[in-house]
Design a protein around this motif. Structure first.
Motif, mmCIF file in Angstrom:
data_model
loop_
_atom_site.group_PDB
_atom_site.id
_atom_site.type_symbol
_atom_site.label_atom_id
_atom_site.label_comp_id
_atom_site.label_asym_id
_atom_site.label_seq_id
_atom_site.Cartn_x
_atom_site.Cartn_y
_atom_site.Cartn_z
ATOM 1 N N VAL A 65 -6.315 3.064 3.658
ATOM 2 C CA VAL A 65 -6.871 1.982 2.845
ATOM 3 C C VAL A 65 -8.299 1.731 3.329
ATOM 4 N N VAL A 83 -3.774 -6.335 4.537
ATOM 5 C CA VAL A 83 -4.017 -5.393 5.635
ATOM 6 C C VAL A 83 -2.830 -5.374 6.587
ATOM 7 N N ILE A 110 -6.223 1.815 8.247
ATOM 8 C CA ILE A 110 -7.107 0.846 7.603
ATOM 9 C C ILE A 110 -8.509 0.975 8.184
ATOM 10 N N ILE A 129 -12.424 -0.813 7.623
ATOM 11 C CA ILE A 129 -13.141 -1.915 6.997
ATOM 12 C C ILE A 129 -14.622 -1.798 7.332
ATOM 13 N N ALA A 160 -0.026 -3.422 4.871
ATOM 14 C CA ALA A 160 -0.346 -1.997 4.777
ATOM 15 C C ALA A 160 -0.266 -1.326 6.137
ATOM 16 N N HIS A 161 -0.751 -2.017 7.156
ATOM 17 C CA HIS A 161 -0.738 -1.465 8.516
ATOM 18 C C HIS A 161 0.696 -1.305 9.009
ATOM 19 N N ILE A 175 -11.769 -0.602 2.858
ATOM 20 C CA ILE A 175 -12.201 -1.918 2.377
ATOM 21 C C ILE A 175 -13.669 -2.087 2.724
ATOM 22 N N ALA A 234 0.837 -1.204 0.000
ATOM 23 C CA ALA A 234 0.000 0.000 0.000
ATOM 24 C C ALA A 234 0.866 1.245 0.000
ATOM 25 N N SER A 241 -11.192 -1.342 12.480
ATOM 26 C CA SER A 241 -9.793 -1.041 12.174
ATOM 27 C C SER A 241 -8.917 -2.110 12.828
#
Length: 227
Positions: free
Chosen positions: A151, A170, A180, A182, A173-174, A153, A145, A221
């Motif tokens: 991000v 995830v 993040i 979701i 990216a985290h 989702i 990412a 998250s």
């Protein structure tokens, strides 16, 4: 010799979206308009009949799914989560979540989806809402990412192989420093034990798509340290 079907080009895909949808407000986010299917089953059947021979997936792009609606509402009501930031809308479908991010002040939004019909829908929906969203064909799950601050989702944890790849993305990216978010209405493969619930919404849906007309849908998250 049987002629091989020719995949429609971008103009044909846009025409298909326009011919089979209506521009309507999103139930939980009425400030956003989407080209959505008036009759869900009719469009699903038509895509199976007309598009199956060239191997295209079901028209997920033609609906405002519960997870996406809740996540879009959360972003619109908490503008600080995306304002001034570079945002990735993963598995974007209609582009609803990315459009919400742009309306909330994101510096840029890239919407990724493997379905070329979704790419056509995202372009049309972004234009209908007066925002610019960069639509990219692909799934993006095997990469990083990098270059994105956030991000998003919406409603992707509905099958196990996809959920496993999503969770791995995830985690990467985290670790890389991206925030993040979701949106999920209780899909079977969401790893709830690893997430923190930020908010919950009652999302209007249709029984053509879901098991009830109102879906309790949460925004989550990651619940583990970034590093």
């Amino acid at each position: 010799m049987t002629a091989r079907p020719v995949a429609p080009d971008g103009m044909a895909r846009r025409s298909f979206v326009l011919d089979n949808t209506a521009l309507l407000p999103v139930p939980l986010c009425p400030e956003i308009l989407l080209h959505v299917a008036d009759e869900a089953l009719a469009l699903w059947q038509r895509t199976e009949q007309e598009l199956d021979e060239i191997g295209l997936p079901a028209p997920f792009w033609a609906f405002a799914w519960a997870g996406g609606q809740a996540l879009a509402r959360h972003v619109l009501d908490h503008r600080d989560t995306v304002a001034g930031r570079h945002v990735l809308d993963l598995g974007a479908g209609s582009g609803l979540v990315g459009i919400a991010a742009m309306r909330a002040g994101a510096a840029s939004v890239t919407a990724i989806d493997p379905d070329p019909w979704a790419i056509a829908a995202i372009g049309l929906n972004a234009a209908a809402n007066g925002v610019n969203v960069t639509a990219v064909e692909g799934d993006g799950l095997d990469g990083e990412a990098s270059g994105f601050d956030v991000v998003l989702i919406g409603d992707l944890f509905y099958e196990q192989p996809l959920a496993e790849r999503l969770l791995a993305f995830v985690e990467r990216a985290h670790r890389g420093g991206a925030a993040i978010l979701i949106g999920d209405p209780g899909r079977s493969y969401l790893p709830r034990h690893r997430l923190v619930r930020l908010a919950e919404y009652s999302v209007p849906t249709t029984r053509a798509l879901e098991d009830s007309e109102i879906k309790r849908t949460a925004v989550w998250s990651p619940g583990w340290p970034a590093r």
